[in-house]
Write a protein that holds these residues in place. Sequence first.
Motif, mmCIF file in Angstrom:
data_model
loop_
_atom_site.group_PDB
_atom_site.id
_atom_site.type_symbol
_atom_site.label_atom_id
_atom_site.label_comp_id
_atom_site.label_asym_id
_atom_site.label_seq_id
_atom_site.Cartn_x
_atom_site.Cartn_y
_atom_site.Cartn_z
ATOM 1 N N SER A 182 32.100 -29.046 12.826
ATOM 2 C CA SER A 182 30.689 -28.740 13.063
ATOM 3 C C SER A 182 30.497 -28.194 14.467
ATOM 4 O O SER A 182 29.740 -27.228 14.675
ATOM 5 C CB SER A 182 29.845 -30.002 12.876
ATOM 6 O OG SER A 182 29.962 -30.495 11.566
ATOM 7 N N ARG A 183 31.177 -28.799 15.420
ATOM 8 C CA ARG A 183 31.087 -28.317 16.800
ATOM 9 C C ARG A 183 31.750 -26.946 16.936
ATOM 10 O O ARG A 183 31.273 -26.088 17.695
ATOM 11 C CB ARG A 183 31.743 -29.335 17.741
ATOM 12 C CG ARG A 183 31.711 -28.922 19.206
ATOM 13 C CD ARG A 183 30.279 -28.664 19.659
ATOM 14 N NE ARG A 183 30.235 -27.972 20.947
ATOM 15 C CZ ARG A 183 29.271 -27.132 21.313
ATOM 16 N NH1 ARG A 183 28.266 -26.881 20.482
ATOM 17 N NH2 ARG A 183 29.298 -26.561 22.491
ATOM 18 N N GLU A 193 28.196 -37.677 10.973
ATOM 19 C CA GLU A 193 28.326 -36.226 11.013
ATOM 20 C C GLU A 193 27.498 -35.586 9.912
ATOM 21 O O GLU A 193 26.837 -34.576 10.097
ATOM 22 C CB GLU A 193 29.803 -35.840 10.851
ATOM 23 C CG GLU A 193 30.088 -34.364 11.017
ATOM 24 C CD GLU A 193 29.830 -33.904 12.439
ATOM 25 O OE1 GLU A 193 29.580 -32.708 12.614
ATOM 26 O OE2 GLU A 193 29.859 -34.729 13.370
ATOM 27 N N GLU A 199 29.242 -24.420 15.710
ATOM 28 C CA GLU A 199 28.188 -24.241 16.708
ATOM 29 C C GLU A 199 28.665 -23.348 17.855
ATOM 30 O O GLU A 199 27.918 -22.483 18.328
ATOM 31 C CB GLU A 199 27.757 -25.600 17.256
ATOM 32 C CG GLU A 199 26.958 -26.439 16.280
ATOM 33 C CD GLU A 199 26.645 -27.815 16.846
ATOM 34 O OE1 GLU A 199 27.173 -28.137 17.938
ATOM 35 O OE2 GLU A 199 25.890 -28.566 16.207
ATOM 36 N N THR A 200 29.899 -23.543 18.296
ATOM 37 C CA THR A 200 30.432 -22.742 19.405
ATOM 38 C C THR A 200 30.505 -21.270 19.027
ATOM 39 O O THR A 200 30.120 -20.392 19.813
ATOM 40 C CB THR A 200 31.820 -23.258 19.816
ATOM 41 O OG1 THR A 200 31.731 -24.630 20.201
ATOM 42 C CG2 THR A 200 32.375 -22.451 20.986
ATOM 43 N N GLU A 203 34.075 -26.937 7.607
ATOM 44 C CA GLU A 203 32.947 -27.819 7.916
ATOM 45 C C GLU A 203 32.354 -28.386 6.626
ATOM 46 O O GLU A 203 32.006 -29.576 6.555
ATOM 47 C CB GLU A 203 31.879 -27.046 8.686
ATOM 48 C CG GLU A 203 30.646 -27.872 9.027
ATOM 49 C CD GLU A 203 29.483 -27.015 9.513
ATOM 50 O OE1 GLU A 203 28.660 -27.535 10.289
ATOM 51 O OE2 GLU A 203 29.405 -25.842 9.105
ATOM 52 N N PRO A 207 37.618 -30.986 18.785
ATOM 53 C CA PRO A 207 36.215 -30.995 18.333
ATOM 54 C C PRO A 207 36.135 -31.142 16.823
ATOM 55 O O PRO A 207 37.111 -30.900 16.113
ATOM 56 C CB PRO A 207 35.698 -29.633 18.791
ATOM 57 C CG PRO A 207 36.915 -28.755 18.771
ATOM 58 C CD PRO A 207 38.059 -29.632 19.196
ATOM 59 N N THR A 208 34.990 -31.550 16.325
ATOM 60 C CA THR A 208 34.770 -31.529 14.873
ATOM 61 C C THR A 208 34.556 -30.084 14.446
ATOM 62 O O THR A 208 34.250 -29.211 15.258
ATOM 63 C CB THR A 208 33.532 -32.360 14.500
ATOM 64 O OG1 THR A 208 32.375 -31.741 15.098
ATOM 65 C CG2 THR A 208 33.661 -33.789 14.982
ATOM 66 N N ARG A 213 20.324 -30.576 11.098
ATOM 67 C CA ARG A 213 20.421 -29.188 11.571
ATOM 68 C C ARG A 213 19.834 -28.231 10.560
ATOM 69 O O ARG A 213 19.198 -27.248 10.889
ATOM 70 C CB ARG A 213 21.885 -28.814 11.836
ATOM 71 C CG ARG A 213 22.443 -29.330 13.144
ATOM 72 C CD ARG A 213 23.925 -29.081 13.212
ATOM 73 N NE ARG A 213 24.251 -27.688 12.963
ATOM 74 C CZ ARG A 213 25.486 -27.259 12.724
ATOM 75 N NH1 ARG A 213 26.481 -28.101 12.678
ATOM 76 N NH2 ARG A 213 25.724 -25.985 12.523
#
Length: 479
Positions: free
Chosen positions: A345-346, A8, A349-350, A191, A342-343, A15
């Motif tokens: 990080s996800r 991760e 992103e969402t 995060e 989800p993590t 990113r």
Amino acid sequence: MGGCFSLEEQRLQSRTGTSAEAGGPDGLRKCKSDSKAISSVLAPPKDVEDLQTEGYGNVNIFTYNELRAATKNFRPDQILGEGGFGVVYKGVIDENVRIGFPSRQVAVKELNPEGFQGDKEWLAEVNYLGQLSHANLVELIGYCCEGSHRLLVYEYMACGSLEKHLFRRVCLNMPWSTRMKIALGAARGLEYLHGAERSIIYRDFKTSNILLDADYNAKLSDFGLARTGPSGDQTHVSTRVMGTYGYAAPEYVMTGHLTARSDVYGFGVVLLEMIIGRRAVDKSRPSREHNLVEWARPLLVHNRKLFRIIDPRMEGQYSTKAAIEVASLCYRCLSQNPKGRPTMSRVVETFEEVQSMPECQDILLQNCMTGSVTLYEVPKEPAEHVETEKAKQEPTAKTDAVAVAVAVPPTNGKPVPQSRRTRPANGRSKSEPPLECKLYIPSPDSDGHQLGLEALASPPSRNSSRDDPPPVDEDLYKI
């Protein structure tokens, strides 16, 4: 599990397009991007004796007399809140407190030796916040551990806690865009913590621990219960169950096994509170709605039911697509199976994808063009005054009703039938507040914006109404 966190971290670095850089004597490394900064392994925690003589690079060591001067001798009218840790005071540190120190407002939290929390939690806050630095973590300016005194000095957060804005009776009508901004900021804070080489588990994610600055940027506070996550081949850390009822992940409550996904569940609870506008636990509701997650989670994936439970105060402020996407994310965060969540990080992103949706941009632009203002509602006036106001309005209402009836001309010599659904006689729409409510715009210096660091204490108001839901954010439980 440890390997997953390492992957991760690598993905996050790709990113941002930056590599971790070596930094400070405390063994920390930070990326150039503040929002995607990743810390390396933290230095070994220091004990009280170490902190009395040697602290952390950017954290000041204050004397008790200096903090007494900063808070005007801990004057009662400087109190921002009170909780399990102790009392939180508003203060100012300037030249009069310490020569050469730039003037700034602060929040000073003083440990109550007889309180629920003690040296262990105080040390955890200093050791974590003394080494961590991120835009979405509250800044620890300094501390005091002189004799038996244990104090922490934080940056002052002008808009107080998210909990205050969502649930107090005299509350801010927080729009959808602001709620999503706060959710994204809090997600970035988690995060960052989870992105460490050995993850840091926050363990007490809730609305009262999310503080807001003057621009409604979210920052996580109160690291007293934070724990370092699993390392190597470990899948979890085992610990005594502590936290706040309604926010703790079910597997953690049942087994004491703590992982980063435990924080994801807590984030899901807070996101659900922001979507629906209700507390995680509310005994004033019907019995089947006492626990918000149990009642609302199944409805998040049924579109028609979803739009019936979204906070009605946000009507017209969001697109259908954005609401469905955020609700779906919330549903996944609240999965009973930790691996189904989800993590963080996800999650980030969402939220970034939702923010970039054309529909969201159009609605945001429309709201800006209308010049809408966020207002506060003050408590209702005495019943006698309300009745007097209603009586004054009745003659006008009757006249308006007659005028409407006369204004419609007959068709073919026959009167046109009138609809039973007529506009309220006083000309107010249903979405507008009732006559007995007054609205005002608070100034930056008013009480509405000087909640300070109450999220670290959150005392119940002595003058609170019976209609106020019972406070639950201070209920720590141990299993």
